[in-house]
Design an enzyme around this catalytic site. Structure first.
Site, PDB file in Angstrom:
ATOM      1  N   GLY A  46       0.846  -1.309  -0.054  1.00  0.00           N
ATOM      2  CA  GLY A  46      -0.160   0.169   0.320  1.00  0.00           C
ATOM      3  C   GLY A  46       0.503   0.967   0.280  1.00  0.00           C
ATOM      4  O   GLY A  46       1.829   0.947   0.286  1.00  0.00           O
ATOM      5  N   GLN A  51       2.749   9.774   1.858  1.00  0.00           N
ATOM      6  CA  GLN A  51       4.394   9.187   1.634  1.00  0.00           C
ATOM      7  C   GLN A  51       5.051   9.789   0.853  1.00  0.00           C
ATOM      8  O   GLN A  51       6.760   9.706   0.457  1.00  0.00           O
ATOM      9  CB  GLN A  51       4.620   7.912   1.882  1.00  0.00           C
ATOM     10  CG  GLN A  51       3.537   6.983   2.722  1.00  0.00           C
ATOM     11  CD  GLN A  51       3.496   5.776   2.502  1.00  0.00           C
ATOM     12  OE1 GLN A  51       2.689   5.083   2.952  1.00  0.00           O
ATOM     13  NE2 GLN A  51       4.481   5.100   3.513  1.00  0.00           N
ATOM     14  N   CYS A  93       5.994  -0.673   7.378  1.00  0.00           N
ATOM     15  CA  CYS A  93       6.271   0.878   7.007  1.00  0.00           C
ATOM     16  C   CYS A  93       7.009   1.116   5.853  1.00  0.00           C
ATOM     17  O   CYS A  93       8.424   1.006   6.737  1.00  0.00           O
ATOM     18  CB  CYS A  93       5.803   1.563   7.310  1.00  0.00           C
ATOM     19  SG  CYS A  93       5.056   3.556   6.850  1.00  0.00           S
ATOM     20  N   LEU A  94       7.009   1.280   4.363  1.00  0.00           N
ATOM     21  CA  LEU A  94       7.922   1.734   3.400  1.00  0.00           C
ATOM     22  C   LEU A  94       8.429   3.085   4.290  1.00  0.00           C
ATOM     23  O   LEU A  94       9.250   3.690   4.186  1.00  0.00           O
ATOM     24  CB  LEU A  94       7.201   1.352   2.766  1.00  0.00           C
ATOM     25  CG  LEU A  94       7.304   1.111   1.474  1.00  0.00           C
ATOM     26  CD1 LEU A  94       6.401   1.158   0.342  1.00  0.00           C
ATOM     27  CD2 LEU A  94       7.948  -0.213   1.482  1.00  0.00           C
ATOM     28  N   HIS A 142      -4.165   1.548   7.518  1.00  0.00           N
ATOM     29  CA  HIS A 142      -2.156   1.600   6.733  1.00  0.00           C
ATOM     30  C   HIS A 142      -2.675   3.782   6.760  1.00  0.00           C
ATOM     31  O   HIS A 142      -1.791   4.716   7.559  1.00  0.00           O
ATOM     32  CB  HIS A 142      -2.059   0.731   7.820  1.00  0.00           C
ATOM     33  CG  HIS A 142      -0.244   0.884   7.546  1.00  0.00           C
ATOM     34  ND1 HIS A 142       0.579   0.930   8.073  1.00  0.00           N
ATOM     35  CD2 HIS A 142       0.683   2.245   6.380  1.00  0.00           C
ATOM     36  CE1 HIS A 142       1.989   1.797   7.456  1.00  0.00           C
ATOM     37  NE2 HIS A 142       1.329   1.669   6.970  1.00  0.00           N
ATOM     38  N   GLU A 143      -3.318   2.935   5.715  1.00  0.00           N
ATOM     39  CA  GLU A 143      -3.267   4.379   5.032  1.00  0.00           C
ATOM     40  C   GLU A 143      -3.781   5.306   4.701  1.00  0.00           C
ATOM     41  O   GLU A 143      -3.427   6.833   4.532  1.00  0.00           O
ATOM     42  CB  GLU A 143      -3.466   3.929   3.487  1.00  0.00           C
ATOM     43  CG  GLU A 143      -2.375   2.219   2.586  1.00  0.00           C
ATOM     44  CD  GLU A 143      -1.396   2.214   2.053  1.00  0.00           C
ATOM     45  OE1 GLU A 143      -0.577   2.925   3.180  1.00  0.00           O
ATOM     46  OE2 GLU A 143      -0.800   1.753   3.001  1.00  0.00           O
ATOM     47  N   HIS A 146      -1.961   7.269   7.335  1.00  0.00           N
ATOM     48  CA  HIS A 146      -0.507   8.132   6.150  1.00  0.00           C
ATOM     49  C   HIS A 146      -1.657   9.536   6.688  1.00  0.00           C
ATOM     50  O   HIS A 146      -0.803  10.924   6.506  1.00  0.00           O
ATOM     51  CB  HIS A 146      -0.380   7.199   5.873  1.00  0.00           C
ATOM     52  CG  HIS A 146       1.063   6.566   5.975  1.00  0.00           C
ATOM     53  ND1 HIS A 146       1.838   7.150   6.356  1.00  0.00           N
ATOM     54  CD2 HIS A 146       0.964   4.880   5.541  1.00  0.00           C
ATOM     55  CE1 HIS A 146       2.472   5.833   6.683  1.00  0.00           C
ATOM     56  NE2 HIS A 146       2.140   5.130   6.364  1.00  0.00           N
TER      57      HIS A 146
HETATM   58  O1  GNR Z   1       4.330  -2.593   2.307  1.00  0.00           O
HETATM   59  C1  GNR Z   1       3.864  -2.508   3.606  1.00  0.00           C
HETATM   60  N1  GNR Z   1       3.358  -3.777   3.949  1.00  0.00           N
HETATM   61  C2  GNR Z   1       1.723  -3.957   5.517  1.00  0.00           C
HETATM   62  C3  GNR Z   1       2.241  -4.678   5.801  1.00  0.00           C
HETATM   63  C4  GNR Z   1       1.406  -4.540   7.244  1.00  0.00           C
HETATM   64  C5  GNR Z   1       0.567  -3.459   7.079  1.00  0.00           C
HETATM   65  C6  GNR Z   1       1.003  -2.828   7.030  1.00  0.00           C
HETATM   66  C7  GNR Z   1       1.234  -2.511   5.444  1.00  0.00           C
HETATM   67  S1  GNR Z   1       1.424  -1.240   4.129  1.00  0.00           S
HETATM   68  C8  GNR Z   1       3.038  -1.029   3.973  1.00  0.00           C
HETATM   69  C9  GNR Z   1       3.798  -0.420   2.906  1.00  0.00           C
HETATM   70  C10 GNR Z   1       3.118   1.297   3.241  1.00  0.00           C
HETATM   71  O2  GNR Z   1       3.993   2.144   4.660  1.00  0.00           O
HETATM   72  N2  GNR Z   1       2.542   1.779   3.053  1.00  0.00           N
HETATM   73  O3  GNR Z   1       1.910   3.376   4.207  1.00  0.00           O
HETATM   74 NI    NI Z   2       2.889   3.467   5.852  1.00  0.00          NI
END
Ligand code: GNR
Ligand code: NI
Length: 176
Positions: A46, A51, A93-94, A142-143, A146
């Site tokens: 995601g 980001q 998270c990236l 999660h997104e 952000h």
């Molecule tokens: O790549 C991602 N893997 C992930 C794994 C578990 C829960 C959430 C994520 S999101 C993350 C990519 C990211 O940072 N999205 O904002």
């Molecule tokens: Ni993230």
């Protein structure tokens, strides 16, 4: 098409609250394309526009193994939730490299969003109906966090968060 640079914690720009998209136009459609390209390049499931330092309410997701089921959401809203769960696999998270944690999330969510044709759609995701749905439920939350300037590590204790910050700052120093 372009691969965009990803901001890393503790960059203050990750704390920006994104603004609603006013008009779904070619610029937004292009942003979505670039976000997918960036997400696939980084091997994420995601990505939120925040980001890549674009502060508009756009998220992209692909939880499929083949990376062939892209989903995008413009101006996503959670319209209902049920229950709380913690996914078996930790969250990452990236924007927060080399960090993983167990985070409590809503178990069932209903969301409403626009697609790239400016059509409203609703989606219900129930984390109890399988591993893929559990990941999708977590990923959407999660997104959407952000877009509010919120990171998954904000759910941890201040001590744990400080340790992560120290670790990443040290790494960034060593790289520079
Ligand atoms: O790549 C991602 N893997 C992930 C794994 C578990 C829960 C959430 C994520 S999101 C993350 C990519 C990211 O940072 N999205 O904002
Ligand atoms: Ni993230």
């Amino acid at each position: 098409m372009a691969i965009l640079d990803i901001l890393h914690f503790p960059d203050p720009r990750l704390r920006t609250k994104a603004k609603p998209v006013k008009e779904v136009d070619d610029k937004i459609r292009n942003l979505i394309k670039d976000m997918f390209e960036t997400m696939y390049h980084e091997e994420g499931v995601g990505l939120a526009a925040t980001q890549v330092d674009v502060h508009q309410r756009v998220i992209v997701i692909d939880i499929s193994k083949g990376g062939n089921k892209p989903q995008h959401f413009i101006n996503p809203e959670i319209i209902s939730t049920e229950g709380i769960f913690v996914r078996e696999e930790k969250e990452g998270c990236l924007s927060v490299p080399e960090t993983n944690a167990e985070i409590p999330r809503f178990q069932k969510i209903k969301i409403r969003a626009l697609n790239n044709k400016n059509e409203t759609f609703e989606l219900e995701v129930d984390a109890t109906s399988g591993k893929e749905q559990a990941l999708l439920a977590v990923c959407i939350q999660h997104e959407m966090d952000h877009l509010e300037g919120k990171l998954f590590i904000d759910y941890l204790s201040p001590l744990k968060r400080q340790r992560i910050k120290d670790k990443l700052k040290k790494q960034q120093r060593e790289k520079a």
